[in-house]
Design an enzyme around this catalytic site. Structure first.
Site, PDB file in Angstrom:
ATOM      1  N   ARG A 104      18.352  77.477  -4.043  1.00 11.12           N
ATOM      2  CA  ARG A 104      19.528  77.420  -4.921  1.00 11.12           C
ATOM      3  C   ARG A 104      20.744  77.952  -4.177  1.00 11.12           C
ATOM      4  O   ARG A 104      20.690  79.054  -3.628  1.00 11.12           O
ATOM      5  CB  ARG A 104      19.233  78.279  -6.158  1.00 11.12           C
ATOM      6  CG  ARG A 104      19.965  77.872  -7.393  1.00 11.12           C
ATOM      7  CD  ARG A 104      19.401  78.624  -8.570  1.00 11.12           C
ATOM      8  NE  ARG A 104      19.809  80.014  -8.597  1.00 11.12           N
ATOM      9  CZ  ARG A 104      20.215  80.656  -9.691  1.00 11.12           C
ATOM     10  NH1 ARG A 104      20.262  80.012 -10.845  1.00 11.12           N
ATOM     11  NH2 ARG A 104      20.542  81.915  -9.655  1.00 11.12           N
ATOM     12  N   THR A 108      27.301  77.562  -5.844  1.00 13.45           N
ATOM     13  CA  THR A 108      27.331  76.470  -6.840  1.00 13.45           C
ATOM     14  C   THR A 108      26.159  76.546  -7.814  1.00 13.45           C
ATOM     15  O   THR A 108      26.188  75.911  -8.868  1.00 13.45           O
ATOM     16  CB  THR A 108      27.265  75.099  -6.143  1.00 13.45           C
ATOM     17  OG1 THR A 108      25.989  75.007  -5.472  1.00 13.45           O
ATOM     18  CG2 THR A 108      28.379  74.927  -5.124  1.00 13.45           C
ATOM     19  N   ASP A 200      15.643  88.624  -8.707  1.00 18.19           N
ATOM     20  CA  ASP A 200      15.299  87.476  -7.852  1.00 18.19           C
ATOM     21  C   ASP A 200      13.790  87.466  -7.601  1.00 18.19           C
ATOM     22  O   ASP A 200      13.259  88.321  -6.893  1.00 18.19           O
ATOM     23  CB  ASP A 200      16.069  87.582  -6.520  1.00 18.19           C
ATOM     24  CG  ASP A 200      15.910  86.313  -5.697  1.00 18.19           C
ATOM     25  OD1 ASP A 200      14.753  85.930  -5.421  1.00 18.19           O
ATOM     26  OD2 ASP A 200      16.931  85.703  -5.356  1.00 18.19           O
ATOM     27  N   ASP A 203      12.534  87.159  -3.845  1.00 17.76           N
ATOM     28  CA  ASP A 203      12.733  88.402  -3.096  1.00 17.76           C
ATOM     29  C   ASP A 203      11.749  89.476  -3.534  1.00 17.76           C
ATOM     30  O   ASP A 203      11.251  90.257  -2.717  1.00 17.76           O
ATOM     31  CB  ASP A 203      14.172  88.913  -3.285  1.00 17.76           C
ATOM     32  CG  ASP A 203      15.160  88.118  -2.444  1.00 17.76           C
ATOM     33  OD1 ASP A 203      14.722  87.392  -1.524  1.00 17.76           O
ATOM     34  OD2 ASP A 203      16.371  88.218  -2.714  1.00 17.76           O
TER      35      ASP A 203
END
Ligand code: PRP
Ligand code: URA
Length: 209
Positions: A104, A108, A200, A203
């Site tokens: 991703r 944007t 995340d 991560d």
């Protein structure tokens, strides 16, 4: 919403709460993702087809059910979807595993595909797509579109945490696909992260924070 299944089992809810906690480290996070995937898989696979076979127990002959059909395919969306694979393989040790790479864009929030390798005979298999996070829905929508373009017909998706925005986008794009969600959260923030979410997922699974 049709074809959207939100988990209610207390074990799944408890483990998702532990997953969310900021203090949960990489090792426990990985373990929880795997366990949640297995528990969600148990619910999502309740309609697997079976056929009757004749067997012999130590007592007598009998006719009993076994799983029927082509081997299913598990398709994680890289990276974070990888964390759910072993939990599902515990239920379906004979499954094939494909991979779809999606990253991703941080600005944007649009997904960029970077890898795709899927098993053969996709149209004959149940395909289970895994990704812990359904945020805007861009990554999952594109991954399922790619699977359909390669012949996939019978597709189920499993996401541990989803935002309402992602669920809406996904069901609009793929109304024929069953979506299994561990928890439906409140909204996305300005960075398209899920709130309250867990941060995340990639991560946290791979320790790259
Ligand atoms: C995360 C997550 C999903 C995606 C969700 O992956 O694992 O794939 O974002 O966001 P979306 O619904 O808005 O598309 P990311 O692209 O951060 O890659 P990673 O798994 O390699 O960390
Ligand atoms: N990807 C993640 O890993 N977490 C989010 O909250 C949104 C996208």
């Amino acid at each position: 919403m049709k074809n959207v299944h939100i988990m209610t089992h207390p074990l799944i809810r408890h483990k998702i709460t532990m997953l969310r906690m900021e203090t949960t480290g990489t090792q426990l996070f990985r373990q929880l993702v795997e366990e949640i995937a297995m528990l969600m898989g148990y619910e999502a696979l309740a309609d697997l087809p079976t056929r009757e076979v004749a067997i012999r127990t130590p007592i007598e002959e009998t006719v009993q059910p076994v799983l029927d059909g082509e081997k299913p395919a598990i398709v994680p969306i890289l990276r974070a979807g990888l964390g759910m694979v072993n939990g599902l393989l515990a239920l379906l040790p004979h499954a094939k595993v494909g991979h779809i790479g999606m990253a991703r864009d941080e600005e944007t929030h649009l997904p960029h595909p970077y890898y795709c390798k899927l098993p053969s005979s996709l149209s004959d298999r149940l395909i289970i797509v895994t990704d812990p996070m359904l945020a805007t829905g861009g990554s999952l929508c594109d991954a399922v579109r790619e699977i359909k373009e390669q012949g996939g017909k019978h597709i189920k998706c499993m996401c541990i945490i989803a935002a309402p925005e992602g669920v809406e986008a996904f069901t609009a794009a793929h109304p024929d696909v069953e979506l299994y969600i561990g928890a439906l959260d409140r909204c996305l923030n300005e960075n398209a992260y899920i709130c309250p979410g867990l941060g995340d997922a990639g991560d946290r699974i791979f320790g790259t924070l």
